[in-house]
Scaffold this motif. Sequence first.
Motif, short mmCIF file in Angstrom:
data_model
loop_
_atom_site.label_atom_id
_atom_site.label_comp_id
_atom_site.label_asym_id
_atom_site.label_seq_id
_atom_site.Cartn_x
_atom_site.Cartn_y
_atom_site.Cartn_z
N PHE A 276 -7.76 7.55 1.06
CA PHE A 276 -7.62 6.42 1.57
C PHE A 276 -8.98 6.31 -0.42
O PHE A 276 -9.47 4.52 0.38
CB PHE A 276 -9.17 7.28 2.18
N ASP A 277 -9.43 6.59 -1.04
CA ASP A 277 -9.93 6.21 -2.01
C ASP A 277 -8.24 5.46 -2.67
O ASP A 277 -9.04 4.37 -3.18
CB ASP A 277 -9.55 7.45 -3.28
N LEU B 66 0.70 -1.29 -0.12
CA LEU B 66 0.16 -0.76 0.53
C LEU B 66 0.85 1.47 -0.37
O LEU B 66 0.45 2.02 -0.87
CB LEU B 66 -0.82 0.08 1.01
N TYR C 257 1.28 4.12 -2.94
CA TYR C 257 1.49 4.55 -3.08
C TYR C 257 1.64 6.29 -3.81
O TYR C 257 1.51 6.81 -4.16
CB TYR C 257 0.41 5.30 -1.92
N LEU D 206 -6.77 3.05 -1.21
CA LEU D 206 -6.36 1.79 -0.54
C LEU D 206 -8.26 1.36 -0.96
O LEU D 206 -8.48 0.01 -0.83
CB LEU D 206 -7.16 2.02 1.29
N ARG D 207 -9.11 1.79 -0.97
CA ARG D 207 -10.58 1.67 -1.39
C ARG D 207 -10.89 0.78 -2.60
O ARG D 207 -11.30 -0.59 -2.45
CB ARG D 207 -11.74 2.70 -0.90
N VAL D 208 -10.83 1.45 -3.76
CA VAL D 208 -10.71 1.44 -5.30
C VAL D 208 -9.34 0.42 -4.84
O VAL D 208 -10.18 -0.70 -6.06
CB VAL D 208 -10.68 2.37 -5.79
N LEU E 133 -7.96 -2.84 -2.00
CA LEU E 133 -8.14 -3.56 -1.27
C LEU E 133 -9.26 -4.73 -2.60
O LEU E 133 -9.06 -6.06 -1.68
CB LEU E 133 -9.62 -3.22 -1.00
N LYS E 134 -9.27 -4.25 -3.09
CA LYS E 134 -9.66 -5.40 -4.99
C LYS E 134 -8.14 -6.36 -4.71
O LYS E 134 -8.53 -7.42 -5.09
CB LYS E 134 -9.63 -4.25 -5.82
N TYR F 108 -6.40 9.82 -7.27
CA TYR F 108 -7.23 9.66 -5.98
C TYR F 108 -6.34 9.89 -4.76
O TYR F 108 -5.29 10.22 -5.01
CB TYR F 108 -6.75 7.95 -6.30
#
Length: 300
Positions: free
Chosen positions: A164-165, A145, A149, A167-169, A172-173, A161
């Motif tokens: 947090f976006d 991560l 990033y 991380l989420r988009v 996590l996938k 992004y």
Amino acid sequence: MDALRKFVLVIKKLAEMQPNRLKLTTNRQISVVDLDKFQKTTIGHANLVITFIKMKKLNPSIKHHLLIGIFITVWFFIFAFFIRPFDDGTISLNVWILISVGFSLISFLCYGLIAIIQRSVYQKASKWNIVFEIVTLMLFHLLFLVFTYVYYKCPILNGGYSFFDFLRVIILKSALISTPIIVLARIYSVKLIPMQDENIIIKGENKLDILKIRKNALVCVSNSQNYVELFYTEDNQIKTKLIRSTLKKVHKDFDFLVQIHRSHLINPTHFKAWKNQDTIFLTQIELPVSKNYKEHLLSL
């Protein structure tokens, strides 16, 4: 963790039951072939979960884990280039190549760091378990991560992004898909890759109570009041060392040892033969076997 293990065992037992025709509320029937497929799939998944829960071994070879790292690198390249988890239609082919190559190389770097860190932990702790395994996986995803990033925000890509976006988009996938693949690779690295004769470190309560030997050199461990006596081979001779510890703790730390008596643990690789019904020959040693542990020893 015990509750999870019991649940998985129950599911496995249910799956192993002889498949019968089941009547549904709509009077449809599930064929025996379908139940056979379900049975095999369920048993396979249950065995994988049980193997992961019971994971008490680690292949400490950095070379072997770098091979796993290469496998993960190829997977991340395929994931980033073909699935394109954050494609908005404005990213050119050249940029996608940079993203895919960068993400895959970062995954190799992260797993390489993990290989070095876990080997150091394993050598110091002289054991491995499910807690170490989960922490290792979480550390890999955390490193991935952070590094991805930073790469995503660098002038080459200049991604839009927020953290947090991102991380989420994206993360996590990839984590949901990559984690089972990494777990499988790590499990089979223990099962399929032959490990070299490893060293073990046996520690007592006192700082000076320490013995570092090859795993296969340890013959047996015997209780001696507030101490345990370690029997091991060196230059084809039996040597001994007393350390302040308990037989129970040694057995917990080194689960490859087999208890044959309330006062004795043996390394099964040194078992030679039965002298009689109550005594066995080990390498240059004879030990008694109690009735409570005899059946377990015979089953090995």
